[in-house]
Design an enzyme around this catalytic site. Structure first.
Site, PDB file in Angstrom:
ATOM      1  CE  LYS A 106      -3.014   3.091   0.482  1.00  0.00           C
ATOM      2  NZ  LYS A 106      -4.041   3.437  -0.465  1.00  0.00           N
ATOM      3  CB  CYS A 115      -3.292   9.021   0.034  1.00  0.00           C
ATOM      4  SG  CYS A 115      -5.032   8.915   0.437  1.00  0.00           S
TER       5      CYS A 115
HETATM    6  N1  SAJ Z   1      -0.757  15.132  -8.570  1.00  0.00           N
HETATM    7  C1  SAJ Z   1       0.154  15.819  -9.340  1.00  0.00           C
HETATM    8  N2  SAJ Z   1       0.499  15.285 -10.553  1.00  0.00           N
HETATM    9  C2  SAJ Z   1      -0.049  14.133 -11.023  1.00  0.00           C
HETATM   10  C3  SAJ Z   1      -0.965  13.431 -10.208  1.00  0.00           C
HETATM   11  C4  SAJ Z   1      -1.303  13.963  -8.996  1.00  0.00           C
HETATM   12  O1  SAJ Z   1       0.668  16.875  -8.949  1.00  0.00           O
HETATM   13  O2  SAJ Z   1       0.290  13.739 -12.130  1.00  0.00           O
HETATM   14  C5  SAJ Z   1      -1.140  15.653  -7.247  1.00  0.00           C
HETATM   15  C6  SAJ Z   1      -2.634  15.941  -7.131  1.00  0.00           C
HETATM   16  O3  SAJ Z   1      -2.934  17.205  -7.591  1.00  0.00           O
HETATM   17  C7  SAJ Z   1      -2.849  15.774  -5.643  1.00  0.00           C
HETATM   18  C8  SAJ Z   1      -1.857  14.695  -5.257  1.00  0.00           C
HETATM   19  O4  SAJ Z   1      -0.904  14.644  -6.293  1.00  0.00           O
HETATM   20  O5  SAJ Z   1      -2.548  16.954  -4.944  1.00  0.00           O
HETATM   21  C9  SAJ Z   1      -2.449  13.311  -5.061  1.00  0.00           C
HETATM   22  O6  SAJ Z   1      -3.448  13.048  -6.027  1.00  0.00           O
HETATM   23  P1  SAJ Z   1      -3.621  11.642  -6.747  1.00  0.00           P
HETATM   24  O7  SAJ Z   1      -4.766  11.748  -7.676  1.00  0.00           O
HETATM   25  O8  SAJ Z   1      -2.328  11.221  -7.326  1.00  0.00           O
HETATM   26  O9  SAJ Z   1      -3.879  10.637  -5.573  1.00  0.00           O
HETATM   27  P2  SAJ Z   1      -4.903  10.568  -4.326  1.00  0.00           P
HETATM   28  O10 SAJ Z   1      -4.161  11.011  -3.118  1.00  0.00           O
HETATM   29  O11 SAJ Z   1      -6.179  11.248  -4.621  1.00  0.00           O
HETATM   30  O12 SAJ Z   1      -5.154   8.988  -4.289  1.00  0.00           O
HETATM   31  C10 SAJ Z   1      -4.045   8.124  -4.122  1.00  0.00           C
HETATM   32  C11 SAJ Z   1      -4.172   6.957  -5.139  1.00  0.00           C
HETATM   33  N3  SAJ Z   1      -2.918   6.225  -5.183  1.00  0.00           N
HETATM   34  C12 SAJ Z   1      -2.339   5.853  -6.348  1.00  0.00           C
HETATM   35  O13 SAJ Z   1      -2.788   6.162  -7.425  1.00  0.00           O
HETATM   36  C13 SAJ Z   1      -1.105   5.016  -6.267  1.00  0.00           C
HETATM   37  C14 SAJ Z   1      -5.328   6.046  -4.747  1.00  0.00           C
HETATM   38  O14 SAJ Z   1      -5.374   4.914  -5.592  1.00  0.00           O
HETATM   39  C15 SAJ Z   1      -5.155   5.602  -3.285  1.00  0.00           C
HETATM   40  O15 SAJ Z   1      -6.190   4.730  -2.869  1.00  0.00           O
HETATM   41  C16 SAJ Z   1      -5.197   6.853  -2.431  1.00  0.00           C
HETATM   42  O16 SAJ Z   1      -4.046   7.638  -2.790  1.00  0.00           O
HETATM   43  C17 SAJ Z   1      -5.139   6.450  -0.968  1.00  0.00           C
HETATM   44  O17 SAJ Z   1      -6.197   6.476  -0.324  1.00  0.00           O
HETATM   45  O18 SAJ Z   1      -4.091   6.015  -0.503  1.00  0.00           O
END
Ligand code: SAJ
Length: 415
Positions: free
Chosen positions: A204, A258
């Site tokens: 995880k 997360c």
């Molecule tokens: N972000 C970027 N660039 C990107 C992708 C995201 O700057 O290319 C930023 C977003 O704006 C945000 C942060 O990262 O601030 C996180 O966003 P996210 O969409 O990457 O992830 P979360 O936190 O919404 O969800 C993640 C997911 N993990 C993965 O994809 C590996 C989700 O599947 C998990 O279940 C979740 O964390 C969790 O609950 O742990």
């Protein structure tokens, strides 16, 4: 049919409780926050999540889901409470401890306890297992069953992903993992893989760390591209056409409950120093400060400037502001005496002072596009520009079309 108590009715616990109830289990959702319980009992959600309301109202009406601030004797207990970071970047497991304390008096032989909360490896065995075993004189895996089943769902797509994503379940022994699989297979259509407790805990946090490191790489590339005067978005677009390259997007920083937290859990209890993981965390944490500095440069020389932030949610199309870097940017600007207004139609229940669209842009000198909400595409930028004092847009998500906004008279700034 088995009775299941789900402890913690937040972004993970509530959808999980609803899905379990929807597939026929008798579910009791438990939360220590009375306000949440009252709200849910009156048929209202306290969180925003697409497609959740319909299923929640259905299971509530069918009496398959009840919510309460007290645990009841059940066959299965699922712990889905927050595991925030403390000030020294270590997991604060106090909610896991208190949830385990809450159920320990009820646990009897043959019960199953599942931890879902993202936690450092060892938590299920050494915290949850120890508390239950000590109280009941039962051995985990023999007297009762103990498993770890991390959620992997993406906020904004939780209902779809909770059903369709694969699951990795760790058990203190095979029987525990198999029992947990039996429960989740009630609604999970993805594959369910069984492994050990510590492996599933590590999987995880490794997943979220992988993403954090990839985003840090994109953010660093983006700063380097600025030095070369090359457009980072073009670079990523073309690089990702390679079959084995998948660079994520740079942005205004990494937020949410997360990805901005979990990498620290990997670093807990390790001997290695100067890890790549820590460096990436620090890169991503520095980004909102870099953004604030760029804003200050753009509005330099303007008397009594006003900045409008579009979106305070940590990312697009969610109403969740936890660990949002927008807050860091907001605070940096306010510290320097800059007037800041925030417009975010998706955010409810917030401590931040939000404005309507017109008020937020009235007399403004710069719009910072922070969260790329789809609804922002419908904003009439002509009317907005009429209300602004200076027409600057700083687009941190490559959201607007540069040519279109420039035609409307805006100066367009990108990451
Ligand atoms: N972000 C970027 N660039 C990107 C992708 C995201 O700057 O290319 C930023 C977003 O704006 C945000 C942060 O990262 O601030 C996180 O966003 P996210 O969409 O990457 O992830 P979360 O936190 O919404 O969800 C993640 C997911 N993990 C993965 O994809 C590996 C989700 O599947 C998990 O279940 C979740 O964390 C969790 O609950 O742990």
């Amino acid at each position: 049919m088995k009775k299941i108590s789900v402890l913690g009715l937040g972004y993970i616990g509530l959808p999980t409780a609803c899905m379990l109830a929807n597939c026929g289990f008798e579910v009791l959702g438990v939360d220590i926050d009375e306000e949440i319980i009252n709200k849910l009992n009156s048929g209202k959600l306290h969180i925003e999540e697409r497609d959740l309301e319909e299923i929640f109202l259905k299971v509530l009406a069918d009496n398959k889901l009840r919510v309460s601030n007290k645990v009841e004797k059940s066959d299965v207990y699922i712990i889905a409470v927050p595991t925030p970071l403390n000030k020294s970047n270590k997991a604060d497991l106090s909610y896991v401890v208190s949830a385990s304390e809450m159920i320990k008096d009820f646990v009897t032989k043959e019960n199953l306890i599942i931890l879902e909360s993202t936690s450092p490896p060892g938590t299920t065995r050494n915290i949850v297992g120890d508390i239950i075993s000590k109280k009941n004189d039962l051995i985990a895996g023999e007297g009762y069953y103990l498993a770890y089943c991390p959620e992997r769902v993406l906020p904004g797509k939780i209902i779809y992903e909770i059903v369709n994503n694969d699951r990795v379940i760790g058990g203190i022994n095979k029987k525990s993992a198999e029992f947990a699989r039996e429960i989740y297979s009630g609604f999970v259509k993805g594959n369910i893989y069984l492994t050990t407790l510590e492996t599933s805990e590590f999987v995880k946090i490794a997943e979220n760390t992988y993403r954090d490191v990839n985003i840090a790489f994109a953010n660093e590339l983006s700063e380097i591209c600025n030095d070369y005067n090359i457009n980072i978005w073009d670079v990523i677009k073309y690089a990702n056409m390679h079959p084995r390259v998948n660079i994520l997007n740079p942005g205004p920083g990494v937020g949410g409950h997360c990805i901005s937290i979990d990498p620290w859990f990997i670093l807990e209890n390790i001997k290695k120093k100067n890890t790549l993981i820590e460096k990436c965390r620090n890169i991503n944490n520095s980004i909102p400060h870099v953004i604030a500095k760029r804003i200050l440069n753009i509005i330099d020389g303007i008397r009594n400037p006003k900045v409008t932030i579009f979106g305070v949610a940590y990312k697009e199309n969610v109403g969740d502001t936890r660990e949002s870097p927008a807050v860091v940017i907001n605070n940096e600007l306010m510290k320097r005496g800059i007037r800041v207004s925030i417009y975010d139609p998706l955010v409810i229940n917030t401590k931040y002072n939000l404005s309507g669209l017109e008020d937020s842009v009235d007399g403004s000198d710069l719009i910072l596009l922070f969260s790329g909400h789809s609804v922002f595409k419908e904003i009439d930028l002509v009317s907005v520009s009429d209300l602004m004092r200076n027409r600057n847009i700083f687009d941190t998500r490559n959201f607007f079309n540069k040519e279109t906004v420039e035609k409307l008279g805006f100066n367009y700034y990108n990451i």
